[in-house]
Design an enzyme around this catalytic site. Sequence first.
Site, mmCIF file in Angstrom:
data_model
loop_
_atom_site.group_PDB
_atom_site.id
_atom_site.type_symbol
_atom_site.label_atom_id
_atom_site.label_comp_id
_atom_site.label_asym_id
_atom_site.label_seq_id
_atom_site.Cartn_x
_atom_site.Cartn_y
_atom_site.Cartn_z
ATOM 1 N N SER A 56 1.007 -1.551 0.022
ATOM 2 C CA SER A 56 0.068 -0.273 -0.269
ATOM 3 C C SER A 56 0.872 1.105 0.103
ATOM 4 O O SER A 56 1.661 1.536 0.614
ATOM 5 C CB SER A 56 -0.782 -0.296 1.190
ATOM 6 O OG SER A 56 -1.102 0.804 0.965
ATOM 7 N N HIS A 77 2.913 12.311 -0.813
ATOM 8 C CA HIS A 77 1.815 12.980 -0.831
ATOM 9 C C HIS A 77 3.230 14.251 -1.928
ATOM 10 O O HIS A 77 4.268 14.641 -1.337
ATOM 11 C CB HIS A 77 1.492 13.733 0.301
ATOM 12 C CG HIS A 77 0.692 12.838 1.115
ATOM 13 N ND1 HIS A 77 -0.614 13.495 0.942
ATOM 14 C CD2 HIS A 77 0.193 12.151 1.993
ATOM 15 C CE1 HIS A 77 -1.079 12.334 1.153
ATOM 16 N NE2 HIS A 77 -0.649 11.939 1.899
ATOM 17 N N HIS A 87 -2.518 7.213 -4.032
ATOM 18 C CA HIS A 87 -2.877 6.003 -3.121
ATOM 19 C C HIS A 87 -2.816 4.663 -4.320
ATOM 20 O O HIS A 87 -3.472 5.065 -5.337
ATOM 21 C CB HIS A 87 -3.830 6.068 -3.091
ATOM 22 C CG HIS A 87 -4.673 4.788 -2.686
ATOM 23 N ND1 HIS A 87 -5.416 4.040 -2.944
ATOM 24 C CD2 HIS A 87 -4.103 4.389 -1.154
ATOM 25 C CE1 HIS A 87 -6.059 3.050 -2.160
ATOM 26 N NE2 HIS A 87 -4.671 3.190 -0.952
ATOM 27 N N VAL A 139 -2.361 -2.872 -2.889
ATOM 28 C CA VAL A 139 -2.910 -4.193 -3.914
ATOM 29 C C VAL A 139 -2.690 -5.955 -3.180
ATOM 30 O O VAL A 139 -1.471 -5.169 -2.294
ATOM 31 C CB VAL A 139 -1.781 -4.861 -4.956
ATOM 32 C CG1 VAL A 139 -2.251 -4.170 -6.135
ATOM 33 C CG2 VAL A 139 -0.077 -4.253 -5.016
ATOM 34 N N ARG A 140 -3.370 -6.412 -2.389
ATOM 35 C CA ARG A 140 -3.330 -7.002 -1.460
ATOM 36 C C ARG A 140 -4.398 -8.538 -1.266
ATOM 37 O O ARG A 140 -5.187 -8.695 -2.927
ATOM 38 C CB ARG A 140 -4.279 -6.644 -0.842
ATOM 39 C CG ARG A 140 -5.879 -6.213 -0.972
ATOM 40 C CD ARG A 140 -6.257 -5.517 0.276
ATOM 41 N NE ARG A 140 -7.876 -5.003 0.078
ATOM 42 C CZ ARG A 140 -8.093 -3.870 -0.718
ATOM 43 N NH1 ARG A 140 -7.262 -3.070 -1.405
ATOM 44 N NH2 ARG A 140 -9.893 -3.951 -1.147
#
Length: 304
Positions: free
Chosen positions: A90, A94, A104, A107-108
């Site tokens: 993840s 900024h 943002h 991937v999981r």
Amino acid sequence: MNSNAIFDYLQGLQSRIVESIELVDGKRFLHDSWQRAEGGGGTSCMLEDGNVFERAGIGFSHVLGNKLPPSASVAHPEAAGRSWQAMGVSLVFHPCNPFVPTVHMNVRFFVAEKAGEEPIWWFGGGMDLTPYYGFEEDAVHFHRTCRDALNPFGQQYYPEFKKECDEYFYLKHRKEARGIGGIFFDDFSELGLEQSFALQRSVGDAFLNAYLPIVQRRKDTPYGERERDFQAYRRGRYVEFNLVYDRGTLFGLQSNGRTESILLSMPPLVKWRYDWAPEAGSAEAKLYSDFITGRDWLTDNSTL
């Protein structure tokens, strides 16, 4: 279920993105590895006060447990009572320059197992863009790259995942979108393990192509105190979303994850104002009227 290939891919993806961002920024990431008492661990990579990025955080985690946290068990009661493991990458970047958008990507993979029964597993992820000052060519490029990553698996996925992204990254209490969206998917297993994993890889591999050309195009744009002030104000929406709605944040906190790693997505400088609205006709007002509206960027801008 042997998840070693997924583990190896995710670790490698983190390394590749870190190396690429270091080349753009010129400053090195801090690598902070950690262990979780209940099982597993990870590595949080953080770059702060860089030349291009005010804060860039990218974390890899692989956590294990015997009891699902509430945020997962409510959505998946069939997985209750099973041992589980979750792994993912993840990131939130900024930038310093308000003309470069925040980005943002996640991937999981999640699997819950019980002896003598089929494992319950799914993939999730996506990426979304949060500009402060909108540029149509940037929005089209980002969405086109997302579409091209998904099309080999079926042309239905980009519009489906775009819709999910627009609905997910929406601040209900503000009645406004966080940014211009992108793609988002969760509980994805319909292509079978091998092809579902291939789709996730395609999304992860597309990230740098989606974002870095925008960074290179905007990072040297002159800006002043007005633009930085508006950037800080809009970053407040990012904080509100992460703390009120974000599933990953809630899962991490409820599963006794490492707080520093869970909250590395937070922007370093933020402002809130009471009942503020941008001046009519201003560049700031254009963000609200022309960009954070859930537009169909590829149909509306087919020639860009």
